[in-house]
Design a protein around this motif. Sequence first.
Motif, PDB file in Angstrom:
ATOM      1  N   VAL A  24       0.941  -1.084   0.033  1.00 14.97           N
ATOM      2  CA  VAL A  24      -0.063  -0.039  -0.025  1.00 14.97           C
ATOM      3  C   VAL A  24       0.687   1.210  -0.065  1.00 14.97           C
ATOM      4  O   VAL A  24       1.928   1.322   0.708  1.00 14.97           O
ATOM      5  N   PHE A  25       0.591   2.043  -0.978  1.00 16.73           N
ATOM      6  CA  PHE A  25       1.526   3.280  -1.022  1.00 16.73           C
ATOM      7  C   PHE A  25       0.504   4.405  -0.326  1.00 16.73           C
ATOM      8  O   PHE A  25      -0.639   4.795  -0.986  1.00 16.73           O
ATOM      9  N   ALA A  26       0.603   5.062   0.783  1.00 17.69           N
ATOM     10  CA  ALA A  26      -0.073   6.298   1.122  1.00 17.69           C
ATOM     11  C   ALA A  26       0.517   7.502   0.380  1.00 17.69           C
ATOM     12  O   ALA A  26       1.645   7.533  -0.168  1.00 17.69           O
ATOM     13  N   HIS A  27      -0.476   8.233  -0.029  1.00 14.12           N
ATOM     14  CA  HIS A  27      -0.176   9.220  -1.049  1.00 14.12           C
ATOM     15  C   HIS A  27      -0.674  10.698  -0.419  1.00 14.12           C
ATOM     16  O   HIS A  27      -1.839  10.785   0.211  1.00 14.12           O
ATOM     17  N   VAL A  28       0.298  11.568  -0.355  1.00 16.65           N
ATOM     18  CA  VAL A  28       0.046  12.965   0.329  1.00 16.65           C
ATOM     19  C   VAL A  28       0.471  13.973  -0.806  1.00 16.65           C
ATOM     20  O   VAL A  28       1.416  14.008  -1.445  1.00 16.65           O
ATOM     21  N   SER A  29      -0.596  14.893  -1.049  1.00 15.50           N
ATOM     22  CA  SER A  29      -0.589  15.954  -2.086  1.00 15.50           C
ATOM     23  C   SER A  29       0.157  17.193  -1.310  1.00 15.50           C
ATOM     24  O   SER A  29      -0.408  17.557  -0.307  1.00 15.50           O
ATOM     25  N   CYS A  30       1.069  18.026  -2.094  1.00 15.92           N
ATOM     26  CA  CYS A  30       1.576  19.287  -1.589  1.00 15.92           C
ATOM     27  C   CYS A  30       1.809  20.459  -2.703  1.00 15.92           C
ATOM     28  O   CYS A  30       1.495  19.949  -3.813  1.00 15.92           O
ATOM     29  N   ALA A  67       0.912  18.513  -6.276  1.00 16.37           N
ATOM     30  CA  ALA A  67      -0.369  18.678  -7.053  1.00 16.37           C
ATOM     31  C   ALA A  67      -0.999  19.850  -6.035  1.00 16.37           C
ATOM     32  O   ALA A  67      -1.894  19.558  -5.154  1.00 16.37           O
ATOM     33  N   PRO A  68      -0.873  21.000  -6.347  1.00 14.51           N
ATOM     34  CA  PRO A  68      -1.358  22.329  -5.702  1.00 14.51           C
ATOM     35  C   PRO A  68      -2.838  22.255  -5.745  1.00 14.51           C
ATOM     36  O   PRO A  68      -3.342  22.551  -4.418  1.00 14.51           O
ATOM     37  N   GLU A  69      -3.664  21.814  -6.509  1.00 19.48           N
ATOM     38  CA  GLU A  69      -5.057  21.797  -6.437  1.00 19.48           C
ATOM     39  C   GLU A  69      -5.529  20.562  -5.421  1.00 19.48           C
ATOM     40  O   GLU A  69      -6.668  20.822  -5.055  1.00 19.48           O
ATOM     41  N   HIS A  70      -4.624  19.650  -5.033  1.00 19.63           N
ATOM     42  CA  HIS A  70      -5.113  18.759  -3.724  1.00 19.63           C
ATOM     43  C   HIS A  70      -4.631  18.974  -2.443  1.00 19.63           C
ATOM     44  O   HIS A  70      -4.708  18.358  -1.484  1.00 19.63           O
ATOM     45  N   ALA A  71      -3.483  19.918  -2.531  1.00 24.92           N
ATOM     46  CA  ALA A  71      -2.712  20.131  -1.188  1.00 24.92           C
ATOM     47  C   ALA A  71      -3.637  20.454  -0.136  1.00 24.92           C
ATOM     48  O   ALA A  71      -4.732  21.181  -0.075  1.00 24.92           O
ATOM     49  N   GLY A  72      -3.335  19.997   1.126  1.00 22.46           N
ATOM     50  CA  GLY A  72      -4.047  20.281   2.442  1.00 22.46           C
ATOM     51  C   GLY A  72      -5.327  19.271   2.391  1.00 22.46           C
ATOM     52  O   GLY A  72      -6.048  19.662   3.645  1.00 22.46           O
ATOM     53  N   HIS A  73      -5.521  18.615   1.723  1.00 22.86           N
ATOM     54  CA  HIS A  73      -6.609  17.620   1.816  1.00 22.86           C
ATOM     55  C   HIS A  73      -6.408  16.164   2.250  1.00 22.86           C
ATOM     56  O   HIS A  73      -7.117  15.487   2.289  1.00 22.86           O
ATOM     57  N   SER A  74      -5.136  15.993   2.279  1.00 19.93           N
ATOM     58  CA  SER A  74      -4.812  14.652   2.743  1.00 19.93           C
ATOM     59  C   SER A  74      -4.671  14.383   4.249  1.00 19.93           C
ATOM     60  O   SER A  74      -4.543  15.133   4.736  1.00 19.93           O
ATOM     61  N   THR A  75      -4.886  12.880   4.647  1.00 15.80           N
ATOM     62  CA  THR A  75      -4.768  12.594   5.770  1.00 15.80           C
ATOM     63  C   THR A  75      -3.599  11.334   5.814  1.00 15.80           C
ATOM     64  O   THR A  75      -3.844  10.487   5.093  1.00 15.80           O
ATOM     65  N   LEU A  76      -2.672  11.635   6.738  1.00 22.20           N
ATOM     66  CA  LEU A  76      -1.518  10.132   6.738  1.00 22.20           C
ATOM     67  C   LEU A  76      -1.599   9.698   8.175  1.00 22.20           C
ATOM     68  O   LEU A  76      -1.384  10.412   8.986  1.00 22.20           O
TER      69      LEU A  76
END
Length: 114
Positions: A6-12, A54-63
């Motif tokens: 499993v790859f956890a993905h975080v956008s920045c 991915a600036p448009e998705h940054a700030g919406h991730s939870t890790l």
Amino acid sequence: MSIQTVFAHVSCRDLATSAPWYEKLFGKPPLRRPMPGLVEWQFTESAEVQLFEAPEHAGHSTLTLGVLPIEPERRRLQVAGLAPGPIEQVDDVFIMQMRDPDQNLIVFASSDRT
């Protein structure tokens, strides 16, 4: 289905800003830079984190990261110059939360406090 990894993905917003922060978080540099805008950390054969610009998705991730025990991890993060929140107990689990430079939520979870 037989999932092996499993790859956890975080956008920045900006990899040049976020990658050094995550190096402090993980205590090591990324293992791979497989393409522009992407860095990866590997922790076990089946646990990896991808940081993707991915600036448009940054700030919406939870890790969520499972650690044992949690108090030494909190001290390590503080020494690294990061600002983890307090350790809280939720049922039989201890959690600690913090935000990355883009306000993505990082949650540490542990069954062992000390």
